[in-house]
Design a protein around this motif. Structure first.
Motif, mmCIF file in Angstrom:
data_model
loop_
_atom_site.group_PDB
_atom_site.id
_atom_site.type_symbol
_atom_site.label_atom_id
_atom_site.label_comp_id
_atom_site.label_asym_id
_atom_site.label_seq_id
_atom_site.Cartn_x
_atom_site.Cartn_y
_atom_site.Cartn_z
ATOM 1 N N ILE A 176 27.453 60.302 26.433
ATOM 2 C CA ILE A 176 27.548 59.174 25.909
ATOM 3 C C ILE A 176 26.995 57.561 27.015
ATOM 4 N N THR A 177 25.812 56.624 26.677
ATOM 5 C CA THR A 177 25.202 56.044 27.472
ATOM 6 C C THR A 177 26.615 54.789 28.280
ATOM 7 N N ILE A 178 26.902 54.247 29.492
ATOM 8 C CA ILE A 178 27.332 53.510 29.476
ATOM 9 C C ILE A 178 26.536 52.658 30.251
ATOM 10 N N LYS A 179 26.587 51.713 29.577
ATOM 11 C CA LYS A 179 25.531 50.328 29.646
ATOM 12 C C LYS A 179 25.967 48.884 30.221
ATOM 13 N N SER A 180 25.054 47.504 30.546
ATOM 14 C CA SER A 180 25.402 46.721 31.341
ATOM 15 C C SER A 180 25.863 45.976 30.741
ATOM 16 N N PRO A 181 27.325 45.370 30.680
ATOM 17 C CA PRO A 181 27.675 44.504 30.004
ATOM 18 C C PRO A 181 27.106 43.159 30.637
ATOM 19 N N ALA A 187 38.343 58.835 34.007
ATOM 20 C CA ALA A 187 39.340 58.403 32.942
ATOM 21 C C ALA A 187 38.447 57.496 32.253
ATOM 22 N N LYS A 188 38.910 56.704 31.167
ATOM 23 C CA LYS A 188 38.581 55.968 30.894
ATOM 24 C C LYS A 188 39.947 54.631 31.550
ATOM 25 N N GLY A 189 39.252 53.354 32.177
ATOM 26 C CA GLY A 189 39.698 52.290 33.007
ATOM 27 C C GLY A 189 39.190 52.390 33.973
ATOM 28 N N ASP A 190 38.917 53.834 35.097
ATOM 29 C CA ASP A 190 38.383 54.152 35.788
ATOM 30 C C ASP A 190 36.804 53.325 36.155
ATOM 31 N N GLU A 250 34.459 49.113 34.028
ATOM 32 C CA GLU A 250 34.975 50.350 34.382
ATOM 33 C C GLU A 250 34.807 51.140 32.738
ATOM 34 N N SER A 251 34.893 52.441 33.043
ATOM 35 C CA SER A 251 34.755 52.928 32.258
ATOM 36 C C SER A 251 35.460 52.915 30.145
ATOM 37 N N GLU A 252 34.751 52.763 29.675
ATOM 38 C CA GLU A 252 35.392 53.377 28.234
ATOM 39 C C GLU A 252 35.419 54.303 28.178
ATOM 40 N N VAL A 253 35.014 55.310 27.667
ATOM 41 C CA VAL A 253 35.428 56.722 27.677
ATOM 42 C C VAL A 253 36.117 57.536 28.914
ATOM 43 N N SER A 254 36.273 58.806 28.422
ATOM 44 C CA SER A 254 36.978 60.222 29.650
ATOM 45 C C SER A 254 35.397 61.075 29.563
ATOM 46 N N ASP A 280 28.781 63.058 29.639
ATOM 47 C CA ASP A 280 29.647 63.849 29.159
ATOM 48 C C ASP A 280 30.583 63.912 28.295
ATOM 49 N N PRO A 281 30.902 63.766 27.122
ATOM 50 C CA PRO A 281 32.471 63.224 27.124
ATOM 51 C C PRO A 281 33.327 64.545 25.938
#
Length: 160
Positions: free
Chosen positions: A83-88, A112-115, A130-134, A158-159
């Motif tokens: 999963i790619t976390i992108k800049s908002p 974890a989600k919310g970190d 914040e992370s939207e995934v764990s 890596d989920p």
């Protein structure tokens, strides 16, 4: 007009094929220029006018790089299950909350989600991302204290 609306406006103008758009509202003045070849956004100028109607000082135009050039081309096969976390937002990427503090995350760390993963400074405001995934951080795609664009990949997670 908030930052999200401005970013959506930039995307819309870039995809519309228009060379230049000017928008003036009560407290905001925006000019967006694009090149017609490939519809790449060339320059964006956003100026917040004071509420007292005092004449503002001119701000330097902010250069926007093509998003395609900002995306790393390494390891396309491995990214399929990550999963790619992108800049908002557009701003400056920081891996630490302060220079004397430890990094928010490192490669191999479980999240974890919310970190909180990082901080992006935009217009003198520090925004915690914040992370939207764990999962587990596989790769950090941006160097500390680097400028980032809207929707630019920041982390691979890596989920599993």
């Amino acid at each position: 007009m908030d930052l999200k609306e401005i970013q959506n406006l930039i995307k819309f103008v870039a995809n519309s094929g228009v060379a230049e758009v000017k928008l003036e509202m009560d407290d905001v003045k925006i000019t967006i220029r694009t090149t017609l070849e490939g519809n790449v956004t060339e320059a964006t100028y956003v100026q917040q006018l004071p509420a007292q109607n005092i004449l503002p000082q001119a701000a330097a135009p902010q250069q926007i790089a093509p998003v395609a050039a900002a995306v790393p081309a390494a390891e396309p096969v491995e990214k399929n299950n990550y999963i790619t976390i992108k800049s908002p937002i557009i701003g400056t990427f920081y891996r630490k909350p302060a220079p004397d503090k430890p990094m928010f995350v490192e490669v191999g760390k479980s999240i974890a989600k919310g970190d909180v993963l990082c901080v992006i400074e935009a217009m003198k405001l520090f925004n915690e991302i914040e992370s939207e995934v764990s999962g587990k951080i596989v790769k950090i795609l941006v160097d500390d204290m680097s400028p980032v664009e809207f929707d630019q990949p920041l982390f691979l997670v890596d989920p599993s």
